[in-house]
Scaffold this active site. Structure first.
Site, mmCIF file in Angstrom:
data_model
loop_
_atom_site.group_PDB
_atom_site.id
_atom_site.type_symbol
_atom_site.label_atom_id
_atom_site.label_comp_id
_atom_site.label_asym_id
_atom_site.label_seq_id
_atom_site.Cartn_x
_atom_site.Cartn_y
_atom_site.Cartn_z
ATOM 1 N N GLY A 13 0.737 -1.153 0.072
ATOM 2 C CA GLY A 13 -0.085 0.003 0.063
ATOM 3 C C GLY A 13 1.052 1.283 0.089
ATOM 4 O O GLY A 13 0.457 1.964 -0.658
ATOM 5 N N ASP A 70 7.417 5.782 8.391
ATOM 6 C CA ASP A 70 7.028 5.230 9.466
ATOM 7 C C ASP A 70 5.711 5.694 9.707
ATOM 8 O O ASP A 70 5.660 6.914 9.779
ATOM 9 C CB ASP A 70 7.752 4.900 10.555
ATOM 10 C CG ASP A 70 7.535 3.898 11.516
ATOM 11 O OD1 ASP A 70 7.446 2.648 11.075
ATOM 12 O OD2 ASP A 70 7.224 4.308 12.875
ATOM 13 N N TYR A 157 -6.118 0.668 7.793
ATOM 14 C CA TYR A 157 -7.430 1.052 8.604
ATOM 15 C C TYR A 157 -8.145 1.987 7.517
ATOM 16 O O TYR A 157 -9.243 2.523 8.229
ATOM 17 C CB TYR A 157 -6.785 1.799 9.884
ATOM 18 C CG TYR A 157 -6.139 0.972 10.777
ATOM 19 C CD1 TYR A 157 -6.602 0.209 11.822
ATOM 20 C CD2 TYR A 157 -4.753 0.869 10.855
ATOM 21 C CE1 TYR A 157 -6.149 -0.548 12.432
ATOM 22 C CE2 TYR A 157 -3.909 0.115 11.609
ATOM 23 C CZ TYR A 157 -4.611 -0.684 12.418
ATOM 24 O OH TYR A 157 -3.815 -1.443 13.422
HETATM 25 P P1 IMP Z 1 4.787 0.525 9.609
HETATM 26 O O1 IMP Z 1 5.028 -0.425 8.329
HETATM 27 O O2 IMP Z 1 5.364 0.200 10.684
HETATM 28 O O3 IMP Z 1 4.978 2.115 9.332
HETATM 29 O O4 IMP Z 1 3.077 0.368 9.588
HETATM 30 C C1 IMP Z 1 2.243 1.465 9.208
HETATM 31 C C2 IMP Z 1 0.534 0.593 9.583
HETATM 32 O O5 IMP Z 1 -0.151 1.866 10.042
HETATM 33 C C3 IMP Z 1 0.317 0.007 8.282
HETATM 34 O O6 IMP Z 1 0.539 -1.383 8.387
HETATM 35 C C4 IMP Z 1 -1.007 0.487 8.535
HETATM 36 O O7 IMP Z 1 -1.819 -0.634 9.531
HETATM 37 C C5 IMP Z 1 -1.153 1.825 9.109
HETATM 38 N N1 IMP Z 1 -1.397 2.792 8.061
HETATM 39 C C6 IMP Z 1 -0.463 3.837 7.911
HETATM 40 N N2 IMP Z 1 -0.651 4.449 6.889
HETATM 41 C C7 IMP Z 1 -1.992 4.085 6.479
HETATM 42 C C8 IMP Z 1 -2.928 4.583 5.753
HETATM 43 O O8 IMP Z 1 -2.638 5.450 4.756
HETATM 44 N N3 IMP Z 1 -3.987 3.983 5.599
HETATM 45 C C9 IMP Z 1 -4.445 2.813 6.632
HETATM 46 N N4 IMP Z 1 -3.481 2.591 7.378
HETATM 47 C C10 IMP Z 1 -2.232 2.891 7.271
#
Ligand code: IMP
Length: 198
Positions: A13, A70, A157
């Site tokens: 994503g 992040d 989300y």
């Molecule tokens: P990271 O890879 O540790 O930064 O995890 C980010 C997590 O935050 C993602 O796996 C999603 O669950 C949530 N997240 C971050 N950005 C978005 C967004 O734009 N839409 C929906 N969920 C998001």
């Protein structure tokens, strides 16, 4: 000359949205999977620490400048959770659907006015693995948690994140509309601005 940059993420994503946001820039953005770079453990206690860990790892192992994002969701009724643990809210191998189900269960009894939330995005650019002055940008997106998932676009989300200005969920927005107003879009605009100033 087109600048090659490695993107320190395997989240499809994020990779898709950052690719869309950087289209038209004089940059070739390659996911870290193109270099067989494994995901690093996110041991930081803040978004910025985790973004730096990821960018440093990708820059050091690829020999290219790196961008890391992040990000996560802060829910006021959950005292800011899941925050930096958003990807792992329902457990270490949780899917987006698992995380969304847990979110709905946790907020089951919460009235409308207590369902406020925001997405945070910390975006870091490191010129090389030992860059002592990484560029650090932040973006925030305010909304509310819905009572059931709505929409098919986006990721994470998004189906639960109500966007008051558009009167729909983030997953009901076309990609270009989400990118123009999201936490990630704002952080990346700030980063591009900083890069264009040298
Ligand atoms: P990271 O890879 O540790 O930064 O995890 C980010 C997590 O935050 C993602 O796996 C999603 O669950 C949530 N997240 C971050 N950005 C978005 C967004 O734009 N839409 C929906 N969920 C998001």
């Amino acid at each position: 000359m087109t600048q090659r940059i490695v993107l320190a993420s395997n989240n499809q994503g994020k990779v898709r949205e950052i690719g869309q946001l950087l289209a038209g820039q004089d940059m070739e953005v390659l996911p870290q999977s193109a270099f067989d770079i494994p995901e690093i453990e996110e041991t930081g206690l803040t978004f910025v620490e985790n973004a730096i860990l990821k960018a440093r790892n990708a820059a050091a192992l690829s020999g290219l400048p790196a961008i890391a994002d992040d990000s996560g969701l802060e829910v006021d009724a959950l005292k800011g959770a899941p925050g930096i643990y958003s990807a792992r809210f329902a457990g270490p191998n949780a899917t987006d659907a698992d995380n969304n189900r847990k979110m709905l269960a946790e907020l089951e009894k919460m009235p409308e006015k207590e369902r406020t939330a925001r997405f945070q995005c910390l975006m870091v650019y490191m010129r090389h693995g030992k860059d002592p002055v990484p560029i650090i940008c932040q973006g925030t997106w305010e909304g509310r948690i819905l009572r059931e998932p709505q929409g098919e676009n986006g990721f994470g989300y998004d189906p639960l994140f109500f966007v008051p200005e558009k009167n729909c969920s983030a997953a009901e927005l076309p990609a270009e509309v989400k990118n123009a107003m999201s936490h990630r879009g704002k952080a990346l605009q700030c980063l591009l601005q900083a890069l264009s100033h040298g």
